[in-house]
Design a protein around this motif. Structure first.
Motif, PDB file in Angstrom:
ATOM      1  N   GLY A  23      16.290  -4.377   4.749  1.00  0.00           N
ATOM      2  CA  GLY A  23      15.060  -5.049   4.361  1.00  0.00           C
ATOM      3  C   GLY A  23      14.839  -6.322   5.142  1.00  0.00           C
ATOM      4  O   GLY A  23      13.697  -6.692   5.442  1.00  0.00           O
ATOM      5  N   SER A  24      15.926  -7.024   5.493  1.00  0.00           N
ATOM      6  CA  SER A  24      15.817  -8.225   6.311  1.00  0.00           C
ATOM      7  C   SER A  24      15.227  -7.885   7.675  1.00  0.00           C
ATOM      8  O   SER A  24      14.386  -8.618   8.208  1.00  0.00           O
ATOM      9  N   PHE A  25      15.660  -6.764   8.245  1.00  0.00           N
ATOM     10  CA  PHE A  25      15.098  -6.309   9.522  1.00  0.00           C
ATOM     11  C   PHE A  25      13.648  -5.866   9.348  1.00  0.00           C
ATOM     12  O   PHE A  25      12.795  -6.119  10.217  1.00  0.00           O
ATOM     13  N   TYR A  26      13.345  -5.228   8.226  1.00  0.00           N
ATOM     14  CA  TYR A  26      11.965  -4.797   7.982  1.00  0.00           C
ATOM     15  C   TYR A  26      11.015  -5.997   7.947  1.00  0.00           C
ATOM     16  O   TYR A  26       9.858  -5.884   8.355  1.00  0.00           O
ATOM     17  N   ASN A  27      11.503  -7.125   7.463  1.00  0.00           N
ATOM     18  CA  ASN A  27      10.671  -8.329   7.473  1.00  0.00           C
ATOM     19  C   ASN A  27      10.266  -8.718   8.895  1.00  0.00           C
ATOM     20  O   ASN A  27       9.138  -9.167   9.137  1.00  0.00           O
ATOM     21  N   LEU A 118       6.998  -0.514   4.913  1.00  0.00           N
ATOM     22  CA  LEU A 118       6.480  -1.176   6.106  1.00  0.00           C
ATOM     23  C   LEU A 118       4.957  -1.083   6.154  1.00  0.00           C
ATOM     24  O   LEU A 118       4.257  -2.067   6.423  1.00  0.00           O
ATOM     25  N   ILE A 119       4.449   0.104   5.881  1.00  0.00           N
ATOM     26  CA  ILE A 119       3.005   0.323   5.916  1.00  0.00           C
ATOM     27  C   ILE A 119       2.302  -0.530   4.865  1.00  0.00           C
ATOM     28  O   ILE A 119       1.262  -1.150   5.134  1.00  0.00           O
ATOM     29  N   ALA A 120       2.865  -0.577   3.658  1.00  0.00           N
ATOM     30  CA  ALA A 120       2.226  -1.323   2.566  1.00  0.00           C
ATOM     31  C   ALA A 120       2.089  -2.797   2.906  1.00  0.00           C
ATOM     32  O   ALA A 120       1.010  -3.391   2.744  1.00  0.00           O
ATOM     33  N   THR A 126      -2.825  -7.186   7.355  1.00  0.00           N
ATOM     34  CA  THR A 126      -3.766  -6.967   8.456  1.00  0.00           C
ATOM     35  C   THR A 126      -4.911  -6.029   8.136  1.00  0.00           C
ATOM     36  O   THR A 126      -5.846  -5.915   8.927  1.00  0.00           O
ATOM     37  N   TYR A 127      -4.846  -5.320   7.000  1.00  0.00           N
ATOM     38  CA  TYR A 127      -5.826  -4.276   6.665  1.00  0.00           C
ATOM     39  C   TYR A 127      -5.809  -3.158   7.700  1.00  0.00           C
ATOM     40  O   TYR A 127      -6.807  -2.460   7.893  1.00  0.00           O
ATOM     41  N   LEU A 128      -4.676  -2.973   8.341  1.00  0.00           N
ATOM     42  CA  LEU A 128      -4.498  -1.914   9.324  1.00  0.00           C
ATOM     43  C   LEU A 128      -3.174  -1.208   9.080  1.00  0.00           C
ATOM     44  O   LEU A 128      -2.197  -1.836   8.654  1.00  0.00           O
ATOM     45  N   ILE A 129      -3.145   0.086   9.354  1.00  0.00           N
ATOM     46  CA  ILE A 129      -1.917   0.872   9.248  1.00  0.00           C
ATOM     47  C   ILE A 129      -1.583   1.393  10.643  1.00  0.00           C
ATOM     48  O   ILE A 129      -2.351   2.198  11.193  1.00  0.00           O
ATOM     49  N   PRO A 237      -1.192   0.054   0.219  1.00  0.00           N
ATOM     50  CA  PRO A 237      -0.109  -0.270  -0.718  1.00  0.00           C
ATOM     51  C   PRO A 237      -0.118   0.584  -1.985  1.00  0.00           C
ATOM     52  O   PRO A 237       0.948   0.935  -2.507  1.00  0.00           O
ATOM     53  N   PHE A 238      -1.306   0.950  -2.462  1.00  0.00           N
ATOM     54  CA  PHE A 238      -1.382   1.764  -3.675  1.00  0.00           C
ATOM     55  C   PHE A 238      -0.973   3.213  -3.397  1.00  0.00           C
ATOM     56  O   PHE A 238      -0.311   3.849  -4.220  1.00  0.00           O
TER      57      PHE A 238
END
Length: 261
Positions: A23-27, A118-120, A126-129, A237-238
């Motif tokens: 999770g630290s890397f995901y940040n 990551l996507i959420a 950014t409102y982008l995926i 996110p939903f």
């Protein structure tokens, strides 16, 4: 606690720690990828003062608590998102280990959950995926269904078609009726990816679950922001929350809902 009791907790505890570290890397990915920056170099730095973060200040969750949520050098506030992503990844890893044990399904669904996380958070920022995550995940989901028995390949293929096709149809219809975009292309690709990992039943569950939760949260946002229907809220996110909820509780929640009807 006997040896058997310790053994029952050792695996999930190890998964929790490994998950928090990932999770630290995901940040880093969430922060840098949308900006086109390298996710490898330079090492982690404070976004406020630019000071390098030493290893003892980069321990997942724990360092944030010990530092009081502030940079050691400039005392600037550290976003709550960093420990949240670490903790969510750790809890997800531990939960998946408890549910599936040390099996291929553990790694398939952890990969799936990591993509969703990551996507959420990127969508929130950014409102982008990013296509590399959604379309790359679509390919991984179909490949995993062909190689491992967590879902039948025909269900994965059908789920991808249903997810992408259904949302594309909704977006097309909305655009024709209102002459404006409703759903973004990123949401369509994301739902196709979700279908590839959890099949058509998972797609239907995800749509229903995310719509209910999204509508409730959207109503709160509209009221609090006082912007009404003009308030923006990313749907990724939903969808991600609905999909990971299906992995853990989908069958039980579906059975409960149908029983209640």
């Amino acid at each position: 606690m006997g040896d058997e009791g310790w053994g029952a907790w050792l695996g999930p505890a190890a998964a929790l720690v490994i998950g928090c570290c990932l999770g630290s890397f995901y940040n880093v990915v969430i922060h840098r990828w949308p900006k086109g920056q390298s996710i490898v170099s330079p090492p982690s730095r404070c976004p406020g003062c630019g000071a390098a973060i030493r290893w003892f200040d980069n321990i997942p969750v724990l360092s944030f608590l010990l530092l009081g949520g502030k940079c050691r050098h400039c005392r600037g506030a550290i976003s709550w998102r960093y420990p949240l992503v670490e903790l969510l990844t750790g809890i997800m890893a531990a939960g998946l280990y408890r549910a599936f044990g040390f099996t291929p399904s553990l790694f398939v669904f952890f990969t799936f959950g990591s993509l969703l996380l990551l996507i959420a958070f990127i969508d929130l920022d950014t409102y982008l995926i990013p296509d590399v995550l959604s379309l790359g995940g679509l390919v991984l989901g179909l490949a995993a269904a062909a190689l491992f028995p967590h879902v039948r390949w025909i269900d994965a293929f059908g789920g991808a078609l249903l997810g992408g096709g259904l949302f594309y149809g909704v977006a097309w219809g909305y655009q024709k009726l209102r002459n404006q975009d409703g759903l973004g292309g990123g949401d369509i690709k994301l739902l196709a990816m979700i279908g590839a990992f959890i099949g058509w039943k998972g797609v239907l569950f995800t749509i229903f679950f995310s719509s209910v939760i999204g509508a409730a949260v959207g109503l709160i946002v509209m009221v609090r922001s006082r912007r009404g229907l003009a308030a923006r809220l990313p749907f990724g996110p939903f969808l991600s929350l609905g999909a990971i909820s299906y992995v853990f509780w989908g069958e039980k929640l579906t059975a409960w809902y149908l029983g209640a009807l």
